[in-house]
Design a protein around this motif. Sequence first.
Motif, PDB file in Angstrom:
ATOM      1  N   THR A 116       0.830  -1.201   0.000  1.00  0.00           N
ATOM      2  CA  THR A 116       0.000   0.000   0.000  1.00  0.00           C
ATOM      3  C   THR A 116       0.867   1.254   0.000  1.00  0.00           C
ATOM      4  O   THR A 116       0.575   2.225  -0.698  1.00  0.00           O
ATOM      5  CB  THR A 116      -0.947   0.006   1.209  1.00  0.00           C
ATOM      6  OG1 THR A 116      -1.766  -1.161   1.160  1.00  0.00           O
ATOM      7  CG2 THR A 116      -1.829   1.239   1.232  1.00  0.00           C
ATOM      8  N   VAL A 117       1.925   1.220   0.786  1.00  0.00           N
ATOM      9  CA  VAL A 117       2.829   2.378   0.828  1.00  0.00           C
ATOM     10  C   VAL A 117       3.422   2.624  -0.556  1.00  0.00           C
ATOM     11  O   VAL A 117       3.497   3.760  -1.037  1.00  0.00           O
ATOM     12  CB  VAL A 117       3.942   2.153   1.878  1.00  0.00           C
ATOM     13  CG1 VAL A 117       5.034   3.208   1.737  1.00  0.00           C
ATOM     14  CG2 VAL A 117       3.354   2.203   3.290  1.00  0.00           C
ATOM     15  N   VAL A 118       3.818   1.550  -1.202  1.00  0.00           N
ATOM     16  CA  VAL A 118       4.365   1.669  -2.555  1.00  0.00           C
ATOM     17  C   VAL A 118       3.301   2.216  -3.505  1.00  0.00           C
ATOM     18  O   VAL A 118       3.561   3.119  -4.300  1.00  0.00           O
ATOM     19  CB  VAL A 118       4.856   0.290  -3.062  1.00  0.00           C
ATOM     20  CG1 VAL A 118       5.213   0.360  -4.537  1.00  0.00           C
ATOM     21  CG2 VAL A 118       6.062  -0.166  -2.261  1.00  0.00           C
TER      22      VAL A 118
ATOM     23  N   ASP B  34       7.809   1.095   4.684  1.00  0.00           N
ATOM     24  CA  ASP B  34       8.479   1.610   3.492  1.00  0.00           C
ATOM     25  C   ASP B  34       9.777   0.851   3.262  1.00  0.00           C
ATOM     26  O   ASP B  34      10.873   1.439   3.259  1.00  0.00           O
ATOM     27  CB  ASP B  34       8.736   3.105   3.687  1.00  0.00           C
ATOM     28  CG  ASP B  34       9.028   3.807   2.380  1.00  0.00           C
ATOM     29  OD1 ASP B  34       9.357   5.013   2.420  1.00  0.00           O
ATOM     30  OD2 ASP B  34       8.934   3.165   1.319  1.00  0.00           O
ATOM     31  N   PHE B  35       9.658  -0.458   3.060  1.00  0.00           N
ATOM     32  CA  PHE B  35      10.853  -1.288   2.931  1.00  0.00           C
ATOM     33  C   PHE B  35      11.728  -0.873   1.759  1.00  0.00           C
ATOM     34  O   PHE B  35      12.945  -1.016   1.814  1.00  0.00           O
ATOM     35  CB  PHE B  35      10.466  -2.765   2.744  1.00  0.00           C
ATOM     36  CG  PHE B  35       9.824  -3.358   3.959  1.00  0.00           C
ATOM     37  CD1 PHE B  35       8.494  -3.739   3.940  1.00  0.00           C
ATOM     38  CD2 PHE B  35      10.541  -3.527   5.135  1.00  0.00           C
ATOM     39  CE1 PHE B  35       7.893  -4.285   5.064  1.00  0.00           C
ATOM     40  CE2 PHE B  35       9.946  -4.071   6.266  1.00  0.00           C
ATOM     41  CZ  PHE B  35       8.619  -4.448   6.220  1.00  0.00           C
ATOM     42  N   PHE B  36      11.074  -0.377   0.683  1.00  0.00           N
ATOM     43  CA  PHE B  36      11.824  -0.061  -0.521  1.00  0.00           C
ATOM     44  C   PHE B  36      12.244   1.403  -0.567  1.00  0.00           C
ATOM     45  O   PHE B  36      12.850   1.841  -1.533  1.00  0.00           O
ATOM     46  CB  PHE B  36      10.990  -0.408  -1.755  1.00  0.00           C
ATOM     47  CG  PHE B  36      10.454  -1.820  -1.716  1.00  0.00           C
ATOM     48  CD1 PHE B  36       9.106  -2.068  -1.480  1.00  0.00           C
ATOM     49  CD2 PHE B  36      11.306  -2.899  -1.885  1.00  0.00           C
ATOM     50  CE1 PHE B  36       8.609  -3.361  -1.428  1.00  0.00           C
ATOM     51  CE2 PHE B  36      10.821  -4.202  -1.830  1.00  0.00           C
ATOM     52  CZ  PHE B  36       9.472  -4.430  -1.601  1.00  0.00           C
ATOM     53  N   GLY B  37      11.906   2.134   0.474  1.00  0.00           N
ATOM     54  CA  GLY B  37      12.263   3.560   0.504  1.00  0.00           C
ATOM     55  C   GLY B  37      13.130   3.859   1.699  1.00  0.00           C
ATOM     56  O   GLY B  37      14.090   3.149   1.990  1.00  0.00           O
ATOM     57  N   ASN B  38      12.741   4.885   2.456  1.00  0.00           N
ATOM     58  CA  ASN B  38      13.478   5.210   3.676  1.00  0.00           C
ATOM     59  C   ASN B  38      12.978   4.343   4.813  1.00  0.00           C
ATOM     60  O   ASN B  38      11.999   4.675   5.460  1.00  0.00           O
ATOM     61  CB  ASN B  38      13.253   6.679   4.042  1.00  0.00           C
ATOM     62  CG  ASN B  38      14.168   7.587   3.269  1.00  0.00           C
ATOM     63  OD1 ASN B  38      15.294   7.232   2.972  1.00  0.00           O
ATOM     64  ND2 ASN B  38      13.677   8.775   2.951  1.00  0.00           N
TER      65      ASN B  38
END
Lengths: 128, 157
Positions: A116-118, B34-38
Amino acid sequence: MGLSAALLLYFNGRVAGMSGLLAGLLRPVKGDIAWRLWFLGGLAIGAVAMMLLRPSSFESSLVRSSGAVVLAGVLVGFGTRLGNGCTSGHGLCGIARLSKRSIAATMTFIAAGALTVVAVRQIFGGVV
Amino acid sequence: MKINAVSFAAGLLFAVGLALAGMGQPSTVVGFLDFFGNWNPSLALLMMAGIPVAMIAHRLSLRRPAPVFADQFPAPSTRIDAPLLAGAAIFGVGWGLAGICPGPALLALAAGLKNGVLLVVGMIAGILLFNLYDRRSPTRQRDETGDQSGLQPHSGV
């Protein structure tokens, strides 16, 4: 938080699951109400105390429209009932009890949350 | 009653724990997801600290026939079924959207925050919606909290 869950389990035989706790007040069963209210009372006092003593606890940079927050709430409310628990019930208490159901549920909601964040970022540019 | 005193203490600790761990900040939660971000590991650290403590209580409880002040411990359940996974997925989407799950929502409500109110309102609506849906096609009889609605007497209080 571990201590909170520990006390509730060892002394009261209850899982410190917030979604179940709240749901139990919305479909109340006689004799099963007071402890929930007392828990919420303690939680409320704790919340007020933290707001007064350490307001930075609540400072957040996340901006969401009111509509998005309400929608999120509906999904949280419905999903936690269907799935029989949330981060405290499954994530903390369930895993502590080595419940396969809770481990599966926790992995699922973390994955769903991450996706969802993505999605919010990629589809809406982070603004909803 | 002792059960109520323990519940109150547990609630107080719960709130303080949430607030200290950063769970009162939706940005912290979304940061964890946000594993793929910060990536913000705070929630992971919270789990790593909280789970062992709760685990100790669970192990200790296995040695007792019943909780100290109540009649029974929550019954274990093992069946991983569609409602569990679907529900977890739906919950996860909502959680990822606003960065607020039930506990922090109640915390935020009690702290007088607008998003707390909004989320709790939504949550109640969602729960009531589920109750309607469940009446038409019940998904299960038992609650993970140990309640067995309609099946046997409740413990506590």
